[in-house]
Design an enzyme around this catalytic site. Structure first.
Site, mmCIF file in Angstrom:
data_model
loop_
_atom_site.group_PDB
_atom_site.id
_atom_site.type_symbol
_atom_site.label_atom_id
_atom_site.label_comp_id
_atom_site.label_asym_id
_atom_site.label_seq_id
_atom_site.Cartn_x
_atom_site.Cartn_y
_atom_site.Cartn_z
ATOM 1 N N GLU A 73 0.802 -1.222 0.000
ATOM 2 C CA GLU A 73 0.000 0.000 0.000
ATOM 3 C C GLU A 73 0.838 1.277 0.000
ATOM 4 O O GLU A 73 0.300 2.369 -0.221
ATOM 5 C CB GLU A 73 -0.938 -0.001 1.213
ATOM 6 C CG GLU A 73 -2.039 -1.046 1.101
ATOM 7 C CD GLU A 73 -2.994 -1.045 2.271
ATOM 8 O OE1 GLU A 73 -2.614 -0.533 3.345
ATOM 9 O OE2 GLU A 73 -4.121 -1.541 2.122
ATOM 10 N N GLU A 82 6.654 -22.010 8.100
ATOM 11 C CA GLU A 82 7.172 -21.121 9.139
ATOM 12 C C GLU A 82 8.317 -21.768 9.916
ATOM 13 O O GLU A 82 9.114 -21.077 10.558
ATOM 14 C CB GLU A 82 6.069 -20.699 10.098
ATOM 15 C CG GLU A 82 5.591 -21.764 11.049
ATOM 16 C CD GLU A 82 4.619 -21.199 12.078
ATOM 17 O OE1 GLU A 82 4.854 -21.448 13.264
ATOM 18 O OE2 GLU A 82 3.663 -20.499 11.695
#
Length: 310
Positions: A91, A122
């Protein structure tokens, strides 16, 4: 990629894994009361974030220094943390016209894991280290996010970053996690989740607040705003082009026609149009002042003495 080991289990000691006594009867409640209970828990998050603002400021100052020196900021995360980091980085170019390589997000599992849970990745410490080795250099800032404070992908990325001479920041929701060697530790205590272990809830909300605050503060410090206006934004559609004119009107107090004319003279560059109007100088002079001020509108205005206006 190393295949998952179903026979290996790790017991994570963290407030986010603790059973919340306030929500033990959540499955007995009406829908509205479930939502009220979750909302009550969510109200604790801003205070938890407020408690770590000094550490967040230190991290933001590291990022400002790195970007001014021509370096970059890297976000590293897995699961919810990685998705939030990817969102924040994505963004910044449209909102602040930040160069697309200023903020880079490294998410365990890559693009596939952004839209589909890939839980095993992960634990791939080697993958986290490899991401940083491939994309970071000395002087960069690497910010890792992990609710548990121990995610191997993230911890290994931070360790690799330190060996390379990058500055490191860890955002964790586990104040009691084993220590990680970083320049700045931001341990925000959001307590037990409404649903035990569901770190997409309060922990995720806190990370969203921290990331948004961090990157916005960095953009403000780098002159990507004027007052509280997004004067560096890219007008890539009709709505944003309308917002550009509105921002110029709000900043100058002038009519729409004058602002539209100024934007045309500035080649659509909102900052140039703004300095052109506020300092009453030709658009090319405004652009020169902005270049000398490294894009800071207020600094550009201070460079334009009254004798130069007109």
């Amino acid at each position: 990629m190393t295949p998952p080991r179903p026979d290996v289990a790790v017991q994570v000691e963290s407030p986010t894994e603790t059973r919340n006594p306030r929500t033990e009867d959540i499955d007995r409640l009406s829908t509205l009361d479930v939502l009220r209970l979750i909302n009550t828990e969510d109200r604790e998050v801003p205070a938890a974030v407020a408690a770590v603002l000094p550490e967040l400021a230190r991290a933001a100052d590291l990022a400002v220094g790195a970007l001014r020196a021509g370096n970059r900021v890297h976000y590293v995360g897995a699961g919810t943390s990685g998705r939030l980091a990817t969102l924040d980085a994505a963004e910044l170019p449209p909102t602040f016209n930040a160069p697309p390589d200023w903020f880079l997000a490294h998410h365990a599992g890559g693009p596939e894991a952004l839209v589909k849970a890939v839980e095993d990745v992960e634990d791939e410490a080697a993958g986290g280290a490899a991401q940083i080795r491939a994309h970071a250099v000395a002087g960069d800032v690497v910010l890792g996010l992990t609710a548990s404070g121990r995610t191997p992908f993230v911890v290994a990325a931070l360790a690799e970053a330190r060996t390379m001479g990058a500055r490191t920041v860890l955002v964790s929701n586990n104040p009691s996690a084993p220590p990680v060697d970083v320049d700045v530790l931001i341990a925000v205590d959001t307590g037990p989740e409404a649903i035990a272990g569901s770190t997409r809830m309060k922990a995720g909300t806190s990370q969203k607040l921290l990331l948004t605050s961090f990157s916005t503060a960095v953009m403000v410090r780098l002159g990507r705003t004027y007052s509280n206006l997004m004067v560096s934004m890219r007008a890539t559609n009709a709505k944003l082009r309308g917002r550009t004119v509105r921002i110029l009107r709000e900043a100058t107090g002038l009519a729409e026609a004058e602002c539209t004319t100024a934007l045309a003279a500035a080649g659509g560059d909102l900052k140039v149009a703004l300095v052109h109007l506020l300092a009453n100088v030709p658009a090319n002079r405004a652009a020169e002042a902005l270049a000398a001020a490294e894009g800071h509108v207020r600094q550009a205005l201070s460079l334009l003495s009254p004798d130069a206006r007109g």
